[in-house]
Design a protein around this motif. Structure first.
Motif, PDB file in Angstrom:
ATOM      1  N   LEU A 233       0.902  -1.317   0.142  1.00 17.98           N
ATOM      2  CA  LEU A 233       0.244   0.255   0.221  1.00 17.98           C
ATOM      3  C   LEU A 233       0.573   1.180  -0.056  1.00 17.98           C
ATOM      4  O   LEU A 233       0.454   2.187  -0.670  1.00 17.98           O
ATOM      5  N   ALA A 234       2.147   1.620   0.607  1.00 20.54           N
ATOM      6  CA  ALA A 234       2.949   2.488   0.923  1.00 20.54           C
ATOM      7  C   ALA A 234       3.066   2.606  -0.508  1.00 20.54           C
ATOM      8  O   ALA A 234       3.964   3.732  -0.618  1.00 20.54           O
ATOM      9  N   VAL A 235       3.735   1.425  -1.479  1.00 13.30           N
ATOM     10  CA  VAL A 235       4.633   1.890  -3.055  1.00 13.30           C
ATOM     11  C   VAL A 235       3.290   2.146  -3.657  1.00 13.30           C
ATOM     12  O   VAL A 235       3.364   3.473  -4.776  1.00 13.30           O
ATOM     13  N   ALA A 236       2.531   2.285  -3.552  1.00 11.64           N
ATOM     14  CA  ALA A 236       1.419   2.452  -4.635  1.00 11.64           C
ATOM     15  C   ALA A 236       0.836   3.863  -4.003  1.00 11.64           C
ATOM     16  O   ALA A 236       0.659   4.418  -4.943  1.00 11.64           O
ATOM     17  N   HIS A 237       0.956   3.941  -2.521  1.00 10.91           N
ATOM     18  CA  HIS A 237       0.456   5.423  -2.287  1.00 10.91           C
ATOM     19  C   HIS A 237       1.569   6.482  -3.015  1.00 10.91           C
ATOM     20  O   HIS A 237       1.115   7.653  -2.607  1.00 10.91           O
ATOM     21  N   ARG A 238       2.479   5.871  -2.591  1.00 15.27           N
ATOM     22  CA  ARG A 238       4.063   7.120  -3.370  1.00 15.27           C
ATOM     23  C   ARG A 238       4.596   6.833  -4.695  1.00 15.27           C
ATOM     24  O   ARG A 238       5.071   7.342  -5.126  1.00 15.27           O
ATOM     25  N   THR A 239       3.207   6.436  -5.336  1.00 15.23           N
ATOM     26  CA  THR A 239       3.284   6.649  -7.074  1.00 15.23           C
ATOM     27  C   THR A 239       2.360   7.202  -7.769  1.00 15.23           C
ATOM     28  O   THR A 239       1.552   6.578  -7.421  1.00 15.23           O
TER      29      THR A 239
END
Length: 311
Positions: A233-239
């Protein structure tokens, strides 16, 4: 190219299809082990409600259904090709039939009383009850993933028998002489059956099929690193989602920016709502906003999914 993150669980046959494809392509990838039944809060934050397994995440782009996931992986790693030009249509058609009709027969065969212990024996009675309720909810009022047992057994034997003849005739793969997506579809069905020790003897009459299976199994799973749902989820949020050059096809009845839902047409009919970004004969893409995942694009195959205006 962002990392490939597969949201999957160990006993999922369609996840095994993609794990093997990762191995055949020699890929490094990441795995999130997700629950086999609802609730799946991390997955739903990414997909908006799509509940089937697996789901592929590439940054803030979320790909649903292995029919589309295979195409994405083939674009990322073109060798070995799984849509060889001389077999591209036959491979897709064969894979589609195997993933639906043959898989339905396999599920029916495996979940007869003699196979339930092999498939669910590691679960507690309460977990078995929860699993059964979840799968009943997925089917809804449809007959998806169900057929009469004698017909399921007959379909498995006819399919395996015809493949046995083809392999013995020197044709190395399911859809022709070259490796294709159809091999990975067949593989996960055979892998699924082999998990049920009491029922796997149905394969004993087909040595050429089992030799093909061993060759496919040798691809392995590539190099995998386990990450958490929170990490993904963190990957998605910062991308940011990747730009979508396709747009919405003229004559589709929709325009970019329309509020729509996308729903599977067979089972697990959980609609995903979003803003339409792209739509053509092959895929449909929605933009969604989620507090945990941020802005994401969710992609589906066009075939097998209904697009409707929201509300």
């Amino acid at each position: 190219m962002a990392d490939l993150i597969l949201h999957q669980y160990a006993t999922s046959p369609f996840s095994e299809k993609i794990r093997l494809l990762m191995g055949a392509k020699g890929l490094d990838w990441q795995a999130v082990e997700i629950p086999p039944i609802l609730p799946k809060p991390d997955v739903v934050a990414l997909t908006g409600g799509y509940r089937r397994t697996p789901v592929l995440q590439v940054g803030a782009d979320i790909y649903c259904d292995t029919a589309l996931i295979c195409e994405v992986i083939d674009r990322v790693a073109p060798a070995p090709a799984i849509y060889p030009a001389a077999q591209a249509a036959s491979a897709r058609l064969a894979a589609g039939w195997i993933d639906t009709a043959l898989f339905t027969a396999a599920v029916t065969y495996l979940f007869q009383p003699a196979g339930v212990q092999s498939m669910l024996g590691h679960l507690t009675p309460a977990q078995i009850q929860a699993f059964s309720a979840d799968r009943k909810a997925m089917r809804g009022d449809t007959n998806a993933l169900r057929m009469p047992l004698p017909e399921a057994i007959a379909l498995l034997h006819e399919t395996f028998g015809r493949l046995e003849q083809q392999f013995n005739a020197g044709v190395a793969h399911v859809a022709g002489p070259e490796l294709s997506v159809a091999d990975f579809s067949l593989y996960h069905n055979v892998w699924f059956i082999k998990r049920a020790s009491e029922l796997a003897s149905i394969l004993d009459a087909y040595p050429a099929l089992q030799a093909w299976y061993a060759r496919m199994q040798a691809h392995g799973h590539g190099k995998v690193r386990v990450v958490t749902g929170a990490d993904a989820l963190a990957v998605a949020h910062r991308t940011d989602p990747a730009p979508q050059p396709r747009g919405v096809a003229a004559g589709s009845g929709f325009e970019a920016g329309d509020a729509v839902t996308v729903t599977p047409t067979d089972y697990a009919r959980d609609p995903v709502a979003g803003v339409l970004v792209a739509l053509d004969a092959h895929t449909v893409t929605l933009r969604r906003q989620d507090p945990r995942a941020g802005a994401v694009n969710v992609h589906f195959p066009r075939q097998g999914y209904q697009v409707q205006r929201a509300g």
